[in-house]
Design a protein around this motif. Structure first.
Motif, PDB file in Angstrom:
ATOM      1  N   PRO A   1       8.356   7.954  -7.169  1.00  0.00           N
ATOM      2  CA  PRO A   1       8.875   6.585  -7.762  1.00  0.00           C
ATOM      3  C   PRO A   1       9.567   5.883  -6.706  1.00  0.00           C
ATOM      4  O   PRO A   1      10.624   6.495  -5.840  1.00  0.00           O
ATOM      5  N   ILE A   2       9.513   4.694  -6.137  1.00  0.00           N
ATOM      6  CA  ILE A   2      10.160   3.804  -5.394  1.00  0.00           C
ATOM      7  C   ILE A   2      11.023   2.746  -5.995  1.00  0.00           C
ATOM      8  O   ILE A   2      10.378   1.959  -6.951  1.00  0.00           O
ATOM      9  N   SER A   3      12.190   2.734  -5.971  1.00  0.00           N
ATOM     10  CA  SER A   3      12.988   1.610  -6.910  1.00  0.00           C
ATOM     11  C   SER A   3      12.417   0.311  -6.349  1.00  0.00           C
ATOM     12  O   SER A   3      12.260  -0.045  -5.138  1.00  0.00           O
ATOM     13  N   LEU A   4      12.445  -0.391  -7.384  1.00  0.00           N
ATOM     14  CA  LEU A   4      12.102  -1.815  -7.255  1.00  0.00           C
ATOM     15  C   LEU A   4      12.771  -2.753  -6.095  1.00  0.00           C
ATOM     16  O   LEU A   4      12.371  -3.632  -5.458  1.00  0.00           O
ATOM     17  N   LEU A   5      14.169  -2.068  -6.438  1.00  0.00           N
ATOM     18  CA  LEU A   5      14.996  -2.969  -5.253  1.00  0.00           C
ATOM     19  C   LEU A   5      14.847  -2.472  -3.631  1.00  0.00           C
ATOM     20  O   LEU A   5      15.283  -3.055  -3.039  1.00  0.00           O
TER      21      LEU A   5
ATOM     22  N   TRP B   1       0.713  -1.248  -0.076  1.00  0.00           N
ATOM     23  CA  TRP B   1       0.007   0.058  -0.013  1.00  0.00           C
ATOM     24  C   TRP B   1       0.814   1.262   0.206  1.00  0.00           C
ATOM     25  O   TRP B   1       0.574   2.384  -0.796  1.00  0.00           O
ATOM     26  N   GLN B   2       1.967   1.303   0.879  1.00  0.00           N
ATOM     27  CA  GLN B   2       3.021   2.221   0.902  1.00  0.00           C
ATOM     28  C   GLN B   2       3.454   2.554  -0.503  1.00  0.00           C
ATOM     29  O   GLN B   2       3.461   3.654  -1.002  1.00  0.00           O
ATOM     30  N   ILE B   3       3.867   1.665  -1.287  1.00  0.00           N
ATOM     31  CA  ILE B   3       4.478   1.629  -2.688  1.00  0.00           C
ATOM     32  C   ILE B   3       3.249   2.258  -3.558  1.00  0.00           C
ATOM     33  O   ILE B   3       3.650   2.987  -4.559  1.00  0.00           O
ATOM     34  N   ALA B   4       2.145   1.676  -3.536  1.00  0.00           N
ATOM     35  CA  ALA B   4       0.945   2.063  -4.420  1.00  0.00           C
ATOM     36  C   ALA B   4       0.663   3.629  -4.118  1.00  0.00           C
ATOM     37  O   ALA B   4       0.038   4.117  -5.263  1.00  0.00           O
TER      38      ALA B   4
END
Length: 172
Positions: free
Chosen positions: A162-166, A154-157
């Motif tokens: 943008p948040i790096s996939l890593l 949820w935080q990412i969404a």
């Protein structure tokens, strides 16, 4: 194997840019075997060649999204993705994401039964893997860990930047 139609062109057709544009437009409009007729050229036919990801669907994977391997419906959000929950939990490497099957969280109740969050309706498992028949300490640890990973989704969404996939995985 590509998902582009196989096209057989005459030498005259190969050199005609306008004709190639018409063929590309026809490609986009057609999803099954088709025949195009052009008055100045011989008949042109092509057929969609299925690929490993979508054997019955001509739409490109990037246009459609990931399909759930259990129910066949599209997984439309990261917060309903079993694949990304497993990645955030550290169960998958980033290099394996595009190779791993996708499922809705609800379609993998053995894992999603441990999600304790008001945004997720609880699920139950009617098998030996039902958390109600497992060790209470294990269930408590698993519930805390999986719920933390679900909140991370949820935080990412909801992130405005943008948040790096890593950076997706939680610290274990």
């Amino acid at each position: 194997m590509t998902n582009r139609p196989i096209i057989q062109l005459t030498d005259a057709q190969k050199g005609d840019k306008q004709e190639r544009a018409q063929i590309n437009d026809a490609r986009k409009e057609s999803s099954h075997e088709s025949t195009l007729e052009y008055p100045q050229f011989q008949e042109l036919s092509y057929q969609y060649q299925p690929n490993a990801f979508f054997p019955a669907f001509p739409m490109a994977k990037c246009d459609q999204g990931y399909l759930c391997e259990v129910c066949g419906d599209e997984v439309t959000s990261i917060v309903e993705s079993d694949l990304y929950l497993r990645y955030v939990l550290g169960q998958l490497d980033a290099e394996k994401l595009h190779l791993s099957p996708e499922r809705h969280l609800r379609c993998n109740p053995v894992l999603s039964q441990y999600i304790d969050d008001e945004r997720f309706d609880p699920v139950t498992v009617d098998s030996d893997f039902d958390k109600r028949v497992l060790d209470a300490t294990f269930v408590s640890q698993q519930t805390e860990r999986v719920s933390k990973a679900y909140r991370r989704l949820w935080q990412i969404a909801q992130s405005e930047t943008p948040i790096s996939l890593l950076e997706y995985p939680i610290d274990s």
